[in-house]
Scaffold this motif. Structure first.
Motif, PDB file in Angstrom:
ATOM      1  N   ASN A  34       0.829  -1.200   0.000  1.00  0.00           N
ATOM      2  CA  ASN A  34       0.000   0.000   0.000  1.00  0.00           C
ATOM      3  C   ASN A  34       0.864   1.250   0.000  1.00  0.00           C
ATOM      4  O   ASN A  34       2.022   1.231   0.413  1.00  0.00           O
ATOM      5  CB  ASN A  34      -0.898   0.048   1.240  1.00  0.00           C
ATOM      6  CG  ASN A  34      -1.923  -1.056   1.227  1.00  0.00           C
ATOM      7  OD1 ASN A  34      -2.109  -1.711   0.222  1.00  0.00           O
ATOM      8  ND2 ASN A  34      -2.588  -1.255   2.343  1.00  0.00           N
ATOM      9  N   ALA A  39      -7.070   4.933   6.599  1.00  0.00           N
ATOM     10  CA  ALA A  39      -7.856   3.789   7.051  1.00  0.00           C
ATOM     11  C   ALA A  39      -9.331   4.146   7.073  1.00  0.00           C
ATOM     12  O   ALA A  39      -9.720   5.235   7.474  1.00  0.00           O
ATOM     13  CB  ALA A  39      -7.395   3.359   8.439  1.00  0.00           C
ATOM     14  N   ASP A 141      -6.022   0.290   3.573  1.00  0.00           N
ATOM     15  CA  ASP A 141      -5.375  -0.037   4.852  1.00  0.00           C
ATOM     16  C   ASP A 141      -6.316  -0.736   5.814  1.00  0.00           C
ATOM     17  O   ASP A 141      -6.120  -0.667   7.031  1.00  0.00           O
ATOM     18  CB  ASP A 141      -4.804   1.220   5.529  1.00  0.00           C
ATOM     19  CG  ASP A 141      -3.523   1.688   4.864  1.00  0.00           C
ATOM     20  OD1 ASP A 141      -2.888   0.871   4.163  1.00  0.00           O
ATOM     21  OD2 ASP A 141      -3.154   2.861   5.037  1.00  0.00           O
TER      22      ASP A 141
END
Length: 426
Positions: A34, A39, A141
């Motif tokens: 990533n 997130a 994430d």
């Protein structure tokens, strides 16, 4: 490092220079890690993780006595594919499958709405036997846990049709509403593998009609508008004939497949088969192995047997045709077999396609080769490994690369099936 392409033998050529290590470059469009993600949010081209529960695949449910399903003991591998808006080509991973394990498999997926996750069970010849699918929103994430079953598959099939027709609508559609619509049609109960009394078998949901309704409504979904979908789609009958290039019928040893995701009688052996498939647009294929003289059909028992047929000079014959099933009337289809050709040869380190080769001197690295055919099927290690200078480094018959001293050489991964062209990266 510049890319070059030459034509003399189908192979993957990797130019390698040694100083303290062996290095080479090739293209890889899928990042392995990533990058700066937030997130809990969806960002195009940033990556999240989908964890797929494999332990429930072989659970038999009443009302799903299809010829091919995940209770089929011939399944030895699982192929996981991820499709969606902005994903091209589809992300694909293949793993060995132990039906008695409680394994959860994780795959890195670009963040986005309505990612289509498909799991296909394949036999030892890499022939698809059964498929289940599902939908998931992927957050960067973050990890999304997904279970697949007969009840999750229709929504994924609808989304795939929309992806193929108007891909820009995929990110607009409310996936949860689509799942609720499918549930209202089927009342599928995952705990006991049944669908509701008077409801539609999930394998018979009219995916085409639902897709057309959503497209006509520009992506909007009314979860309660189920009256037009309250009866299952009827299947059509196909009579399939297979011939050689001279027009002679082939009477046995042929694998015929229709990409009907339900798995209902989708695989047959023989040159004449009667098959039942859902109404819609499908691709039908036929495949057979012949000996070195090209005169005898040889039926491989497993993947190693198929490889030995090719190593001994045999060939794979293949034919494909698009068909449209619009009603329950019987339809005749004739397929004419010709030699299957290699489309590409790719190099892998575990499950990751190689974009560089790195090996310290005297520290072996094990690589895998994948031969991609024109029908988009593939086989692992149906290749011969070669090097231009055995004094610089060595390569084993199974792809173990070992550097011996500083210098440069060329690693060639050669397909053993098609010897008319080559694939090179340098």
């Amino acid at each position: 490092m510049s890319k070059r392409l030459t034509y003399f033998i189908p192979s993957l050529l990797v130019a390698i220079s040694l100083s303290a290590s062996i290095t080479a470059c090739s293209d890889n469009s899928i990042p392995l890690q990533n990058t700066a993600n937030t997130a809990g949010t969806i960002k195009q081209n940033n990556f999240g993780k989908v964890s797929i529960r494999l332990d429930g695949l072989a659970k038999a449910g009443s009302g799903f006595n299809t010829k091919a399903n995940f209770t089929d003991n011939s399944i030895t591998k699982i192929k996981i594919e991820v499709m969606g808006y902005g994903i091209s080509p589809a992300i694909s991973k293949t793993i060995d499958w132990n039906r008695n394990s409680t394994e959860t498999y994780s795959i890195l997926v670009p963040g986005g709405k309505n990612r289509i996750i498909s799991v296909t069970g394949m036999n030892s010849l890499n022939v698809p036997v059964a498929t289940l699918s599902g939908l998931a929103d992927v957050f960067t994430d973050s990890t999304t846990v997904l279970s697949l079953n007969y009840g999750t598959t229709p929504a994924a099939r609808v989304m795939k049709q929309i992806l193929d027709t108007r891909s820009e609508l995929v990110s607009k559609i409310d996936g949860e509403k689509l799942k609720r619509l499918i549930y209202n049609i089927t009342a599928y109960n995952d705990s006991d593998g049944t669908y509701g009394a008077g409801k539609v078998n999930p394998l018979k949901v009219d995916v085409n009609a639902i897709s057309q309704r959503i497209l006509s409504n520009n992506g909007d979904i009314d979860v309660n508008a189920i009256s037009d979908f309250s009866t299952g789609v009827e299947q059509g009958n196909l009579k399939v004939y297979v011939k050689d290039k001279q027009g002679n019928p082939i009477m046995s040893g042929v694998t015929i497949k229709v990409n009907d995701i339900t798995g209902n009688n989708a695989i047959q052996n023989g040159s004449y088969s009667t098959m039942q498939v859902d109404q819609g647009n499908w691709q039908i294929t036929a495949k057979a192995y012949v000996n070195a003289n090209g005169t005898t059909i040889v039926v491989p028992l497993n993947g190693d047997d198929a490889k030995n047929i090719i190593l001994n000079g045999g060939k794979v014959l293949y034919a494909t045709k698009s068909i449209k099933v619009t009603n329950t009337l019987e339809q005749e289809v004739t397929l004419t077999l010709d030699t299957l050709k290699v489309k590409s040869v790719e190099l892998y380190d575990g499950e990751n396609r190689v974009n560089s080769i790195t090996s310290e001197i005297s520290k072996p690295v094990n690589y895998d080769a994948r031969v991609i055919y024109e029908d988009d099927s593939y086989v692992n290690d149906e290749v011969v490994w070669e090097i231009s200078d055995n004094n610089i480094f060595g390569i084993s018959p199974t792809g173990v690369l070992t550097g011996y001293k500083n210098g440069s050489a060329t690693l060639t991964v050669r397909s053993i099936l098609d010897r008319d062209k080559s694939y090179s990266y340098g």
